[in-house]
Design an enzyme around this catalytic site. Structure first.
Site, PDB file in Angstrom:
ATOM      1  N   ASP A 183       0.902  -1.151   0.000  1.00 31.88           N
ATOM      2  CA  ASP A 183       0.000   0.000   0.000  1.00 31.88           C
ATOM      3  C   ASP A 183       0.937   1.196   0.000  1.00 31.88           C
ATOM      4  OD1 ASP A 183      -1.444   2.293   0.807  1.00 31.88           O
ATOM      5  OD2 ASP A 183      -3.023   1.001   1.565  1.00 31.88           O
ATOM      6  N   HIS A 184       1.071   1.852  -1.133  1.00 29.45           N
ATOM      7  CA  HIS A 184       2.166   2.818  -1.235  1.00 29.45           C
ATOM      8  C   HIS A 184       1.984   4.013  -0.288  1.00 29.45           C
ATOM      9  CE1 HIS A 184      -0.463   5.006  -4.030  1.00 29.45           C
ATOM     10  NE2 HIS A 184       0.332   6.042  -3.908  1.00 29.45           N
ATOM     11  N   HIS A 246      -5.839   2.790   1.121  1.00 29.60           N
ATOM     12  CA  HIS A 246      -5.104   3.958   1.607  1.00 29.60           C
ATOM     13  C   HIS A 246      -5.804   4.666   2.781  1.00 29.60           C
ATOM     14  CE1 HIS A 246      -2.974   3.119  -1.979  1.00 29.60           C
ATOM     15  NE2 HIS A 246      -3.676   3.866  -2.803  1.00 29.60           N
TER      16      HIS A 246
HETATM   17  C1  BG6 Z   1      -3.497   4.589  -6.396  1.00 31.34           C
HETATM   18  C2  BG6 Z   1      -4.834   4.656  -7.067  1.00 31.34           C
HETATM   19  O1  BG6 Z   1      -3.457   3.525  -5.486  1.00 31.34           O
HETATM   20  O2  BG6 Z   1      -3.262   5.796  -5.704  1.00 31.34           O
HETATM   21  C3  BG6 Z   1      -4.912   5.852  -7.977  1.00 31.34           C
HETATM   22  O3  BG6 Z   1      -5.055   3.462  -7.812  1.00 31.34           O
HETATM   23  C4  BG6 Z   1      -4.555   7.108  -7.265  1.00 31.34           C
HETATM   24  O4  BG6 Z   1      -6.233   5.963  -8.523  1.00 31.34           O
HETATM   25  C5  BG6 Z   1      -3.219   6.941  -6.534  1.00 31.34           C
HETATM   26  O5  BG6 Z   1      -4.451   8.154  -8.213  1.00 31.34           O
HETATM   27  C6  BG6 Z   1      -2.923   8.131  -5.665  1.00 31.34           C
HETATM   28  O6  BG6 Z   1      -1.630   8.027  -5.168  1.00 31.34           O
HETATM   29  P1  BG6 Z   1      -0.782   9.328  -4.825  1.00 31.34           P
HETATM   30  O7  BG6 Z   1       0.494   8.790  -4.275  1.00 31.34           O
HETATM   31  O8  BG6 Z   1      -0.611  10.088  -6.104  1.00 31.34           O
HETATM   32  O9  BG6 Z   1      -1.575  10.094  -3.836  1.00 31.34           O
END
Ligand code: BG6
Length: 492
Positions: A183-184, A246
């Site tokens: 989960d980044h 997230h």
């Molecule tokens: C991803 C989603 O997990 O997270 C995307 O699939 C989203 O739809 C993205 O745009 C958002 O990540 P960040 O790091 O740009 O906030």
């Protein structure tokens, strides 16, 4: 050597042992945008010693083609030009169908027995189980004498049933501590800081409960639309794409009890308790406490943008939401009665991710005219990473009036070094074998168990799909969520 005095105290990280990183879906978008730049940054920062990266995909590329693609991806990501050759010389390519045992045999031949092996699944999710199965058959899942791990990109299923099936496939071939579910958001600096802030300081934890906290507000707003991802997004929507993973992770980090140590399992034990304490939605509460919407045409960052239904690949009859807002209750001793309001949307007025913890008023109103919003602590996740604490202070001068001022801490200025990209940190952790910032099986199960009934209620049409103009702060209907306890969302 880094002589910047502000960076003193930044810890040296453990180093990966000799490893091979195999990227499945090596010709895809995620690999190009996130993985290659992250590996390159780790390489340039001197974090990697003896390593190789192997691309595994169907396109008929040679090693040279693969290296060229990586080079282009690095250019696009704005990476430095130096050290490219040394980097690319460690990259090679296996051309194979994901189902073809010959490809896995070629892979096995390319990795020496003592070298650790990290499989990175960056293919479309339909391929995951097949790849896991073939890895097992080829003896590339559990190996004698060298650690083997697997990183699984999101989406981790699209409901509990699919997640269970994927978990079953993983556990039949890999041990749980070899499975890294990404989960980044957990790799973002300020997100990691939530635990340090809460448990590394003595002064906040005593007030971190229903006695002092009025409500918690979590926002992840994006300006981007669905872009070229309609095929995926149409089956997902904001609830599955952002909330299930997230936003619930952010909520858990704010709401969890102090872990007994900072070990991966101690932290994940506490997070999973929060997920299990989320009050399940009922037919009644779904209608009252949730809002879903999609963007219509509008103006974002000065440019006209189409509505969701006019995006390429979106069906005219689509009922997919691009915005979701929920009022959630955490039924735990600590949080009983404290509303958690969370929202996320695409094509909003600005890109902003933050968690705001709103504190209650002092017990006695000695300065009623000065109550301008009260004490709030805001974890600013992006675009600017930092912390802001709002306090009431007296306005200088002869009057007795007071107003809210903010105390800001910005990572960029506080430490004088830019925060690494989330993928850099996460990848390094997977290479080292530290799963703290990855999801454990029971976490994904508990999150889906919470989301599934809500998804079904939405799919059954219990909550109408509202609209909001692109470039705005979301649908008016969402105002009802904080209004129910006399509050408003923070301005974006
Ligand atoms: C991803 C989603 O997990 O997270 C995307 O699939 C989203 O739809 C993205 O745009 C958002 O990540 P960040 O790091 O740009 O906030």
């Amino acid at each position: 050597m880094n002589r910047n005095p502000l960076s003193i105290g930044l810890p040296a990280r453990r180093r990966p042992r000799p490893f091979a990183l195999v990227v499945y879906g090596a010709t895809g978008d995620l690999a190009a945008r996130k993985l290659y730049p992250a590996v390159f940054a780790l390489f340039r920062n001197g974090a990697l010693d003896d390593w190789k990266m192997i691309g595994f995909a169907r396109r008929p590329w040679s090693d040279t083609d693969f290296r060229k693609e990586i080079d282009t991806a690095l250019d696009k990501a704005g990476a430095e030009k130096t050290d490219r050759e040394a980097f690319l010389s460690r990259c090679s390519y296996v051309k194979a169908d994901f189902d073809d045992p010959a490809g896995y045999a070629a892979l096995a031949a390319a990795v020496e027995p003592g070298r650790e092996l990290v499989h990175y699944l960056a293919t479309p999710p339909e391929r995951y189980e097949q790849i896991i199965e073939r890895l097992g058959e080829a003896g590339l899942a559990r190996r004698e004498g060298a650690a083997t791990r697997i990183v699984v990109e999101k989406p981790f299923g699209r409901d509990r049933k699919e997640a269970d099936s994927l978990n079953a496939a993983l556990s039949s071939r890999f041990d749980e501590d070899a499975v890294f579910r990404i989960d980044h958001y957990l790799g973002k600096e300020t997100v990691q800081n939530i635990a340090v802030f809460r448990f590394g300081n003595g002064i906040f934890e005593p007030v971190w409960n229903s006695r002092y906290v009025d409500y918690v507000e979590i926002t992840v707003a994006e300006t981007v639309g669905v872009e070229t991802r309609a095929a995926y997004y149409e089956r997902s929507g904001a609830l599955r794409d952002m909330v299930q993973n997230h936003l619930l992770q952010l909520l858990a980090l704010v709401a969890m009890e102090p872990p007994s140590s900072m070990s991966a399992d101690a932290i994940r034990d506490e997070k999973v308790k929060v997920f299990r304490a989320l009050r399940p939605f009922t037919e009644e509460s779904v209608v009252r406490d949730t809002v879903r919407a999609r963007y219509s045409a509008g103006v974002v960052d000065g440019a006209e943008v189409p509505g969701y239904l006019a995006e390429p690949g979106v069906a005219p009859s689509s009922m997919t939401e691009t915005y979701a807002a929920l009022r959630v209750a955490v039924d735990s001793w600590r949080w009983s009665g404290v509303p958690f309001i969370i929202r996320t949307g695409k094509r909003m007025s600005r890109r902003l991710s933050e968690i705001a913890v709103h504190f209650k008023k002092p017990p006695l109103e000695l300065f009623p005219q000065g109550w301008t919003g009260g004490n709030r602590l805001v974890f600013r996740i992006q675009p600017e990473e930092g912390l802001t604490l709002y306090l009431n202070t007296k306005i200088p001068g002869l009057s007795d009036r007071s107003r809210s001022v903010s105390m800001d801490f910005l990572y960029g200025t506080g430490f004088g070094v830019p925060s690494p990209d989330a993928y850099e940190r996460l990848l390094l952790d997977a290479l080292i074998g530290d799963g703290t910032l990855y999801n454990r099986r029971d976490e994904t199960e508990a999150c889906w168990a919470f989301i599934d009934p809500l998804r079904s209620a939405w799919d059954a049409g219990l909550v109408p799909l509202s609209e909001y103009e692109a470039g705005r702060s979301g649908p008016v209907e969402a105002r009802t969520l904080p209004a129910a306890f006399g509050k408003k969302w923070r301005r974006l």
